[in-house]
Each structure stands twice: as structure tokens, then as C-alpha cells.
Design an enzyme around this catalytic site. Structure first.
Site, PDB file in Angstrom:
ATOM      1  N   SER A 140       0.732  -1.346  -0.324  1.00  0.00           N
ATOM      2  CA  SER A 140      -0.300   0.267   0.156  1.00  0.00           C
ATOM      3  C   SER A 140       0.832   1.136   0.063  1.00  0.00           C
ATOM      4  O   SER A 140       2.100   0.793   0.185  1.00  0.00           O
ATOM      5  CB  SER A 140      -0.856  -0.005   1.217  1.00  0.00           C
ATOM      6  N   TYR A 153      -1.141  -0.834  10.832  1.00  0.00           N
ATOM      7  CA  TYR A 153      -1.691  -0.915   9.377  1.00  0.00           C
ATOM      8  C   TYR A 153      -0.560  -0.851   8.781  1.00  0.00           C
ATOM      9  O   TYR A 153       0.549  -1.442   8.015  1.00  0.00           O
ATOM     10  CB  TYR A 153      -2.881  -0.333   8.945  1.00  0.00           C
TER      11      TYR A 153
HETATM   12  N1  LIG Z   1      -9.231  -1.026  -0.519  1.00  0.00           N
HETATM   13  C1  LIG Z   1      -7.463   0.048  -0.383  1.00  0.00           C
HETATM   14  O1  LIG Z   1      -7.982   1.094   0.024  1.00  0.00           O
HETATM   15  C2  LIG Z   1      -6.552  -0.519  -0.450  1.00  0.00           C
HETATM   16  C3  LIG Z   1      -5.426   0.303  -0.332  1.00  0.00           C
HETATM   17  C4  LIG Z   1      -3.906  -0.460  -0.561  1.00  0.00           C
HETATM   18  C5  LIG Z   1      -4.160  -1.712  -0.047  1.00  0.00           C
HETATM   19  N2  LIG Z   1      -4.651  -2.616  -0.129  1.00  0.00           N
HETATM   20  C6  LIG Z   1      -4.576  -3.490   0.616  1.00  0.00           C
HETATM   21  O2  LIG Z   1      -5.128  -4.788  -0.740  1.00  0.00           O
HETATM   22  C7  LIG Z   1      -5.597  -6.149  -0.316  1.00  0.00           C
HETATM   23  C8  LIG Z   1      -7.100  -6.802  -0.308  1.00  0.00           C
HETATM   24  O3  LIG Z   1      -7.551  -5.493   0.045  1.00  0.00           O
HETATM   25  P1  LIG Z   1      -9.182  -5.641  -0.177  1.00  0.00           P
HETATM   26  O4  LIG Z   1      -9.191  -3.934  -0.363  1.00  0.00           O
HETATM   27  O5  LIG Z   1      -9.163  -6.010  -1.524  1.00  0.00           O
HETATM   28  O6  LIG Z   1     -10.309  -5.904   0.969  1.00  0.00           O
HETATM   29  P2  LIG Z   1     -11.856  -6.574   1.443  1.00  0.00           P
HETATM   30  O7  LIG Z   1     -11.985  -6.510   2.708  1.00  0.00           O
HETATM   31  O8  LIG Z   1     -12.040  -6.235   0.158  1.00  0.00           O
HETATM   32  O9  LIG Z   1     -10.691  -8.066   0.616  1.00  0.00           O
HETATM   33  C9  LIG Z   1      -9.502  -8.956   1.532  1.00  0.00           C
HETATM   34  C10 LIG Z   1     -10.152 -10.339   0.825  1.00  0.00           C
HETATM   35  O10 LIG Z   1      -9.171 -11.195   2.127  1.00  0.00           O
HETATM   36  C11 LIG Z   1      -9.966 -12.162   3.005  1.00  0.00           C
HETATM   37  N3  LIG Z   1      -8.681 -12.636   3.975  1.00  0.00           N
HETATM   38  C12 LIG Z   1      -9.325 -12.184   4.858  1.00  0.00           C
HETATM   39  N4  LIG Z   1      -8.373 -12.255   6.537  1.00  0.00           N
HETATM   40  C13 LIG Z   1      -7.651 -13.623   5.396  1.00  0.00           C
HETATM   41  C14 LIG Z   1      -7.668 -14.563   6.373  1.00  0.00           C
HETATM   42  N5  LIG Z   1      -6.726 -14.554   7.391  1.00  0.00           N
HETATM   43  N6  LIG Z   1      -6.821 -15.468   5.268  1.00  0.00           N
HETATM   44  C15 LIG Z   1      -7.034 -15.730   3.917  1.00  0.00           C
HETATM   45  N7  LIG Z   1      -8.240 -14.878   3.415  1.00  0.00           N
HETATM   46  C16 LIG Z   1      -8.551 -13.777   4.287  1.00  0.00           C
HETATM   47  C17 LIG Z   1     -11.694 -11.756   2.935  1.00  0.00           C
HETATM   48  O11 LIG Z   1     -12.645 -12.875   3.510  1.00  0.00           O
HETATM   49  C18 LIG Z   1     -11.625 -10.695   2.383  1.00  0.00           C
HETATM   50  O12 LIG Z   1     -12.097 -11.853   1.083  1.00  0.00           O
HETATM   51  C19 LIG Z   1      -5.180  -6.144   1.450  1.00  0.00           C
HETATM   52  O13 LIG Z   1      -3.451  -6.801   1.167  1.00  0.00           O
HETATM   53  C20 LIG Z   1      -5.446  -4.647   1.655  1.00  0.00           C
HETATM   54  O14 LIG Z   1      -3.824  -3.952   2.723  1.00  0.00           O
HETATM   55  C21 LIG Z   1      -5.820  -2.000  -0.404  1.00  0.00           C
END
Ligand SMILES: NC(=O)c1ccc[n+]([C@@H]2O[C@H](COP(=O)([O-])OP(=O)(O)OC[C@H]3O[C@@H](n4cnc5c(N)ncnc54)[C@H](O)[C@@H]3O)[C@@H](O)[C@H]2O)c1
Length: 283
Positions: A140, A153
Site C-alpha cells: 500500500s 496497518y
Molecule cells: N482497499 C484499499 O484502499 C487498499 C489500498 C491499499 C492496499 N490494500 C490492500 O489490498 C489487499 C486487499 O484488500 P481489499 O481492499 O481487496 O480488501 P477486502 O476486504 O475487500 O478483501 C480482502 C479479502 O481477504 C480475505 N481475508 C481476510 N483475512 C484473511 C485470512 N486470514 N486468510 C485468507 N483470506 C483472508 C477476506 O475474506 C476478503 O475476501 C489488502 O492487503 C489491503 O491491505 C487495499
């Protein structure tokens, strides 16, 4: 310039691929002809996504390290040797740092960092003998700067960036590529209730997926989404700290994680809090 690599027939594993960025990446890769395995804590959601896009769903909790390894073995058994691992599963718990419970701290470290460390190591053990493969770690912009309201985080995401840099060095000449992905705010459930920074609009999960597909086809180490954040980040790093912090305040970057709409985040925070780490289950 060399031809972009084909993804047709490549076996790709995506952790947390049931929703959000993982699901969008899975969908884009299926469109490019890849055989995609999505592992998710929420098996029902993963199965629904897999059915919709033409992937295969597996149960996965990245904090259960033995289970994570077994998942990779199962994918290999069903789809063949793994070409790409996308370490994507992650959670974000927001609030003043001094109010954060140790349980929440542990959960974020286990999922966002230890899970990525384990996934990266297991990927290398499988890819090194074949002299090929690609590891994609989803960090991120919070892995490059500290954002108030999301201290732990940010710590986990800085960890993912450092891990990826070090591993890239160890893998030089091995034929295995490493990419670290640095999105800003992406419109997924994880980002519910966040404010936009000034001049930096939230992107869609599909934008991150497109960037990942691009980095797999023409390997690159570091990818920002949106791409414009790369030069901004590099420029602010050249500034003295007070000036860099001033720029962050001008962009309202210091507010993005610090002033979320609590009601809009309630469902997400409850879901993230329910993904208990192994240590909790053992006690
Ligand atoms: N959305 C944002 O703004 C953003 C920005 C930068 C980085 N990210 C990163 O992108 C990645 C995905 O995030 P997202 O926004 O798609 O989130 P999201 O919550 O939409 O999806 C995340 C998925 O991971 C699964 N998950 C959670 N814990 C788990 C575990 N212990 N084992 C297996 N699966 C698990 C959840 O069930 C979910 O389906 C994350 O690493 C997040 O930190 C997100």
C-alpha cells in the site's frame, strides 16, 4: 523491447481472492487465460466469485501456516505447478493507536505481514527449482509513509515493502520475479468510510488488477496505483521532513485514515475483527 509475457495457462494463486482487489485481479487474470486459484477465509464468498469468473475456490486462512502450505499443495495437485503467487489477503483496523487492542495488533501482523512472509517463502521453495515464477505482494502507499489513524496497518505494509526488497535481492538471477504493489485508496469494503485525499481520487479494484496484469506481463518491481503517486512519493522523499509533512497535509493525506466515517466502516471492522489469528483460536 521484449514481447510481453503471455499469461495463458499460467497457474496463479491469489490469497484473499474472494472479494475486492483479489477478486478483480483473479477476474482479469482469467480473462488473460490463466488458471486461477483463489483462497479465502470466507469460502462462500470465494466460491461465488470463482463461479462468476471461472476460477477455483479453496478455503484458506493465511494465519494458519500449515494450512496455507497445504492449500498450495492442493492447488498444485489440482492445477499443476504454481507460476504466480499474489499475497493479497489483508485487513485494516483503524483508530487512535493508544486505543488499539493487542488482539487487533496481532491479527493485523499475522494476516498482513506473517501471512505474506509465509506465502513468499513457500512460493520461492516451489519456484526456485524450476528457475521461474513471479511473486506479487500487495502492500500500500501506507508501506511508504506513515498515516495517522492506521499505525499498525502502516507498520505491516512497511514490513511487506522491506520484505519484498530484500527477497528481490536474494532472487537476483534466479528467474523468479518479485513485484510489490502500492495502491492508494481503492473502493473496496476495506476502504469503507475513508475520505479521499485532495487531488488523489480513490481508484477501483479493477485499476489495481490492470496494473498487476501489466507487471506480470512486463515484470516491474514497484507499482503505484494510480501511477502518478510514484513520482509524488519520490519527490517528497527528497524534501526535508517538515516540508514532506507539509505536502502530506496539503494533500490531506494525513486525514485519509484518521477521520473515517465510523458508521460506514462498522460492518467492515466487524468482519475484519472476526478473522481471528491462530494464536487466538489456540487459547
Ligand atoms: N482497499 C484499499 O484502499 C487498499 C489500498 C491499499 C492496499 N490494500 C490492500 O489490498 C489487499 C486487499 O484488500 P481489499 O481492499 O481487496 O480488501 P477486502 O476486504 O475487500 O478483501 C480482502 C479479502 O481477504 C480475505 N481475508 C481476510 N483475512 C484473511 C485470512 N486470514 N486468510 C485468507 N483470506 C483472508 C477476506 O475474506 C476478503 O475476501 C489488502 O492487503 C489491503 O491491505 C487495499
Amino acid at each position: 523491447m521484449a514481447q510481453p509475457r503471455s499469461l495463458a495457462g499460467k497457474v496463479v494463486v491469489i490469497t484473499g481472492g474472494g472479494r475486492g482487489i483479489g477478486a478483480a485481479t483473479a477476474e482479469a487474470l482469467v480473462r488473460h487465460g490463466a488458471e486461477v486459484a483463489i483462497g479465502d477465509l470466507d469460502l462462500a464468498v470465494a466460491e461465488e466469485t470463482a463461479r462468476r469468473i471461472g476460477a477455483t475456490a479453496f478455503p484458506l486462512d493465511v494465519t494458519d501456516l500449515a494450512g496455507f502450505t497445504k492449500f498450495l499443495e492442493e492447488v498444485e495437485g489440482r492445477l499443476g505447478p504454481i507460476d504466480v503467487v499474489v499475497n493479497n489477503a489483508g485487513i485494516m483496523a483503524l483508530g487512535p493507536f493508544e486505543d488499539e487492542s493487542d488482539r487487533s495488533t496481532t491479527r493485523q501482523l499475522e494476516i498482513n505481514l506473517h501471512g505474506v512472509i509465509h506465502g513468499t517463502r513457500e512460493a520461492i521453495r516451489r519456484m526456485r527449482p524450476r528457475g521461474a515464477g513471479h511473486i506479487v505482494n500487495i502492500a500500500s502507499v501506507a508501506g511508504k509513509a506513515g498515516f495517522p489513524g492506521g499505525a499498525t496497518y502502516c507498520a505491516t505494509k512497511h514490513g511487506v515493502v522491506g520484505l519484498s526488497e530484500a527477497v528481490r535481492g536474494e532472487l537476483r538471477g534466479s528467474g523468479i520475479e518479485v513485484t510489490v504493489v502500492l495502491p492508494s485508496v481503492v473502493r473496496t469494503e476495506l476502504a469503507a468510510g475513508l475520505q479521499d485525499a485532495r487531488f488523489v481520487k480513490a481508484v477501483e479494484a479493477a485499476d489495481v488488477a490492470t496494473a498487476i496484469v501489466g507487471a506480470l506481463r512486463r515484470p516491474r518491481f514497484e507499482i503505484y496505483v494510480p501511477a502518478s503517486l510514484g513520482p509524488v512519493n519520490k519527490l517528497t522523499r527528497l524534501l526535508p521532513r517538515p516540508a514532506a509533512e507539509w505536502v502530506l497535509r496539503v494533500f490531506k493525506g494525513d486525514q485519509v485514515l484518521n477521520a473515517p466515517e465510523r458508521a460506514a466502516r462498522a460492518d467492515y471492522e466487524a468482519r475484519a475483527a472476526a478473522s481471528a489469528p491462530t494464536t487466538d483460536r489456540d487459547t
